[in-house]
Design a protein around this motif. Structure first.
Motif, short mmCIF file in Angstrom:
data_model
loop_
_atom_site.label_atom_id
_atom_site.label_comp_id
_atom_site.label_asym_id
_atom_site.label_seq_id
_atom_site.Cartn_x
_atom_site.Cartn_y
_atom_site.Cartn_z
N PRO A 80 -24.90 -90.55 50.74
CA PRO A 80 -25.13 -91.84 50.09
C PRO A 80 -25.45 -92.92 51.13
O PRO A 80 -24.87 -92.93 52.21
N TYR A 81 -26.39 -93.80 50.80
CA TYR A 81 -26.77 -94.85 51.74
C TYR A 81 -26.88 -96.17 50.97
O TYR A 81 -26.94 -96.21 49.74
N GLY A 82 -26.94 -97.25 51.72
CA GLY A 82 -27.36 -98.53 51.18
C GLY A 82 -26.24 -99.48 50.77
O GLY A 82 -25.09 -99.09 50.59
N GLY A 83 -26.65 -100.75 50.62
CA GLY A 83 -25.69 -101.83 50.33
C GLY A 83 -25.58 -102.14 48.86
O GLY A 83 -26.13 -101.45 48.01
N GLY A 84 -24.82 -103.22 48.61
CA GLY A 84 -24.68 -103.67 47.23
C GLY A 84 -23.43 -103.19 46.55
O GLY A 84 -23.27 -103.33 45.34
N ILE A 85 -22.52 -102.58 47.32
CA ILE A 85 -21.25 -102.12 46.71
C ILE A 85 -20.05 -102.81 47.34
O ILE A 85 -18.92 -102.37 47.20
N ARG A 86 -20.29 -103.89 48.06
CA ARG A 86 -19.24 -104.59 48.79
C ARG A 86 -18.47 -103.64 49.70
O ARG A 86 -17.24 -103.59 49.69
N GLY A 87 -19.22 -102.90 50.48
CA GLY A 87 -18.60 -101.89 51.35
C GLY A 87 -18.52 -102.31 52.81
O GLY A 87 -17.95 -101.59 53.62
N GLY A 88 -19.12 -103.46 53.14
CA GLY A 88 -19.09 -103.88 54.54
C GLY A 88 -19.98 -102.99 55.40
O GLY A 88 -20.64 -102.06 54.91
N HIS A 89 -19.96 -103.28 56.69
CA HIS A 89 -20.90 -102.64 57.61
C HIS A 89 -20.87 -101.12 57.57
O HIS A 89 -21.91 -100.47 57.60
N TYR A 90 -19.69 -100.53 57.46
CA TYR A 90 -19.58 -99.08 57.61
C TYR A 90 -19.72 -98.30 56.30
O TYR A 90 -19.45 -97.11 56.26
N HIS A 91 -20.10 -99.00 55.23
CA HIS A 91 -20.33 -98.29 53.96
C HIS A 91 -21.59 -98.82 53.27
O HIS A 91 -21.70 -98.75 52.06
N SER A 92 -22.53 -99.37 54.02
CA SER A 92 -23.64 -100.08 53.38
C SER A 92 -25.00 -99.89 54.04
O SER A 92 -25.99 -100.36 53.50
N GLN A 93 -25.06 -99.22 55.17
CA GLN A 93 -26.31 -99.26 55.93
C GLN A 93 -27.41 -98.40 55.31
O GLN A 93 -27.14 -97.49 54.52
N SER A 94 -28.60 -98.75 55.71
CA SER A 94 -29.80 -98.06 55.24
C SER A 94 -30.55 -97.64 56.50
O SER A 94 -31.49 -98.29 56.92
N ASN A 95 -30.08 -96.55 57.10
CA ASN A 95 -30.57 -96.22 58.46
C ASN A 95 -31.56 -95.06 58.46
O ASN A 95 -31.61 -94.26 59.38
N GLU A 96 -32.39 -95.01 57.39
CA GLU A 96 -33.35 -93.92 57.25
C GLU A 96 -34.31 -93.80 58.42
O GLU A 96 -34.79 -92.70 58.74
N ALA A 97 -34.58 -94.94 59.10
CA ALA A 97 -35.58 -94.89 60.18
C ALA A 97 -35.11 -94.03 61.36
O ALA A 97 -35.94 -93.48 62.09
#
Lengths: 342, 324
Positions: free
Chosen positions: B118-135
């Motif tokens: 699972p990736y991405g923000g919008g769940i109020r997870g802060g830095h370590y539960h929200s990143q979108s590092n596909e690149a």
């Protein structure tokens, strides 16, 4: 502090361990032949490196008893996750001297299509897995292979070989921890040459590497890595345990440190001589045969051309995606097209 | 035809494929007894047993490393990284091992696996539960990178991934795990890897997006339509290899492009699309390419809704290129 060191032969080549491996005269001579060939191959490769014929080489001298002895204990169905100093294991798993040299030259006969630095062989026919450049990366992979074997109900084992430098890596811990949790049929063989890069705790504050196995819930043993009979004893026992569902074993094979003159090949030679299984004429015959073989394979490897330029773009994926097709076209402008595998 | 959420679609695809192919095994932290932190693997342990659904120690390097050994041995492992933010202890195994095995062995050792995460923000997870590092992954030859945005594509693409001979990083938009629902056929269909989907047809401006952002772009397209702007919305679905034909065809039609990603803008995935357009579609372009992205900061906690692109920001970009 460092625990018992398992030996079968004493310094005076007396059999000091009654529970040694059962080897007949023919086995002993075959093992000696394999070790001698491994050493001759290594000598030749070092010369080639020194003469600038190959760009990189790491020696396996001094590791013949561990590499050959450990492989001797395995069945064809077992898997090997080697390190880049396991020339003996490569030969024992059916690898040819020609295949070894072709890889060092990275020529168009190389099974790896010239993709890897010398010493990073792979040989699926011998279940001898592709070697990484990251120290210790293979340890957790070997554990996963063992977990798969166990899940499939296959009665076989995995041997993973690494140098002592790998014990500082996180992957060492992870691989052993997972193996303990899953009781995976894995033999962890550390070939300790005591020249790991980086500082270490002083001996009085350091238990042996083998002692660390206790923390993972399985056994660890220290073995004299210049004594092929002792290596065969501990690896055979570890394999038996693995196949019978007894889980992993950590083996620390102590090898001669730099400057130490203990030579595992000479040791077995002197033992065979004491047993009446060696004489100078046989040695002459062996080394002559080795020389002839190496002359031939080196000549052929050196004369075999480089892989075709566009072979570079294959094997990234099972099929070529559009970017690589475009890059292939660019690459081949002005070149003869190749078939992708040199 | 059952209606599933995205996370239910993951579960459905895993279950069906495990029934079809006994080589498929699932492993990771809490994937067994707990059924996964998002319930993606719920019920699999009960049905398939602990030889095929493995709860592992908490160590991503061990999860991916073990999966490598399993794949070489002939299984089809589907390791789960609980949040892609946790992938880094396993990053070396992915980038240096999984991605390289086939190549470095001259094709002798393929290493097929599907790394679900699972990736991405919008769940109020802060830095370590929200990143979108596909690149990080799309910059690694040897990996396939897939990001679905609908339940149908989740099932179809996850099936294709599990049947692929290549290793696939399968990134799941957790923000819309449960909010996006859709019909999924019960029969064994699949969606091909490397093929984009036109989510909305329009002739005025191309918008390229994937994952959770696709839905923000859909809302932006509705707002744009109210203003008389018709958006050609392309769901990329597979980031590597990109469906370049779909991208070029859309831009040839519209002459304008907006690229949307959650990730930081600099050197993000959108930069590759922009560069490809500059290299190959310059004469079609009637306006500068605009990227809508996260900020070039680590992912913030309190200001996450400020950080994340939304329909309003996408609409602003659409109007900017249309009115250029």
């Amino acid at each position: 502090m460092r625990g018992e060191l398992i030996r079968v032969l004493s310094d005076d080549l007396e059999v000091v361990e009654a529970e040694g491996p059962k080897l007949d005269d023919r086995d002993l001579r075959t093992l000696y032949e394999a070790m001698a060939l491994s050493r001759a191959l290594d000598d030749r490769c070092r010369t080639l490196h020194r003469d600038g014929k190959i760009g990189f080489y790491v020696s396996s001298a001094g590791m013949e008893a561990t590499s050959v002895g450990a492989a001797y204990c395995l069945s064809a169905e077992d898997w090997v996750f080697p390190s880049h100093r396991d020339a003996g294991m490569f030969l024992m798993r059916g690898g040819s001297a020609q295949a070894w040299l072709d890889q060092l030259y990275g020529n168009s006969d190389d099974l790896l299509s010239g993709r890897q630095l010398p010493n990073h062989h792979s040989l699926p026919s011998g279940r001898f897995v592709s070697i990484s450049g990251t120290l210790g990366a293979q340890i957790a992979q070997a554990t996963g292979c063992g977990v798969a074997m166990k899940a499939r109900g296959d009665r076989s084992a995995v041997l993973v070989s690494f140098g002592e430098a790998a014990k500082a890596q996180g992957g060492f811990h992870t691989g052993l921890n997972f193996a303990g949790v899953f009781a995976a049929p894995v033999i962890f063989l550390c070939q300790n040459r005591r020249f790991a890069t980086g500082p270490e705790r002083p001996p009085e504050r350091d238990k042996s590497l083998a002692a660390r196995a206790v923390a993972y819930g399985f056994g660890g043993v220290r073995v004299d890595g210049t004594d092929i009979l002792a290596v065969i004893k501990v690896v055979s026992e570890a394999r038996e345990r693995a196949v019978e569902g007894g889980g992993p074993t950590l083996i620390e094979a102590e090898l001669p440190a730099a400057g130490d003159s203990t030579d595992p090949v000479a040791r077995l030679r002197r033992y065979l001589e004491l047993c009446g299984l060696w004489d100078a004429a046989w040695e002459e015959e062996l080394s002559g045969r080795g020389r002839e073989l190496l002359d031939a394979v080196v000549a052929r490897a050196g004369a075999t051309p480089q892989p075709a330029p566009d072979s570079m773009i294959f094997d990234v994926y099972a099929e070529l995606p559009w970017m690589l097709r475009e890059e292939q076209e660019t690459l081949m402008q002005g070149c003869e097209p190749g078939d992708g595998h040199a | 035809m059952p209606e599933l959420s995205i996370v239910e679609a993951v579960n459905f695809a895993l279950r069906e494929e495990m029934r079809r192919d006994e080589r498929v095994v699932v492993l990771g932290e809490d994937v067994g007894a707990l059924g996964g932190v998002f319930r993606a693997t719920d019920g699999l342990l009960e049905e398939f047993g602990e030889d095929r659904v493995l709860d592992t120690p908490l160590a991503e390097g061990g999860i991916i490393g073990s999966a490598v050994g399993m794949a070489l041995y002939g299984l089809r492992p589907v390791p789960e990284i609980q949040f892609v933010d946790f992938v880094f202890p396993g990053f070396d195994q992915i980038v240096s091992e999984v991605a390289k095995y086939r190549y470095r062995s001259g094709g002798q050792y393929p290493c097929p696996m599907v790394i679900r995460t699972p990736y991405g923000g919008g769940i109020r997870g802060g830095h370590y539960h929200s990143q979108s590092n596909e690149a990080y992954f799309t910059h690694t030859p040897g990996l396939v990178v897939v990001i679905p945005s609908t339940p149908y594509d989740t099932v179809g693409l996850l099936r294709s991934a599990m049947r692929s001979e290549d290793p696939v990083v399968f990134m799941e938009p957790k923000r819309i795990y449960r909010t996006v629902r859709g019909e999924v056929p019960e029969e064994d269909f699949s969606v091909p890897i490397g093929v984009a989907r036109r989510a909305r047809e329009g002739g005025d401006v191309s918008v390229f997006a994937y994952g959770a952002m696709l839905h923000e772009c859909g809302r932006a397209a509705e707002l744009a339509a109210e203003r008389g702007i018709e958006v050609d919305l392309i769901d990329l679905r597979t980031l590597l290899p990109l469906d370049i034909d779909a991208v070029l065809e859309s831009v040839a039609k519209t002459g304008k492009a907006v690229i949307v990603q959650e990730a930081p803008k600099f050197c993000g995935y959108g930069a590759e699309i922009a560069a490809l357009l500059a290299e190959t579609a310059l004469l079609h372009l009637e306006a500068p390419v605009v990227r809508v992205a996260g900020f070039d900061t680590p992912f913030p906690y309190a200001l996450e809704s400020t950080y994340l692109p939304d329909a309003a920001r996408v609409l602003t970009a659409i109007e900017q290129v249309v009115n250029f």
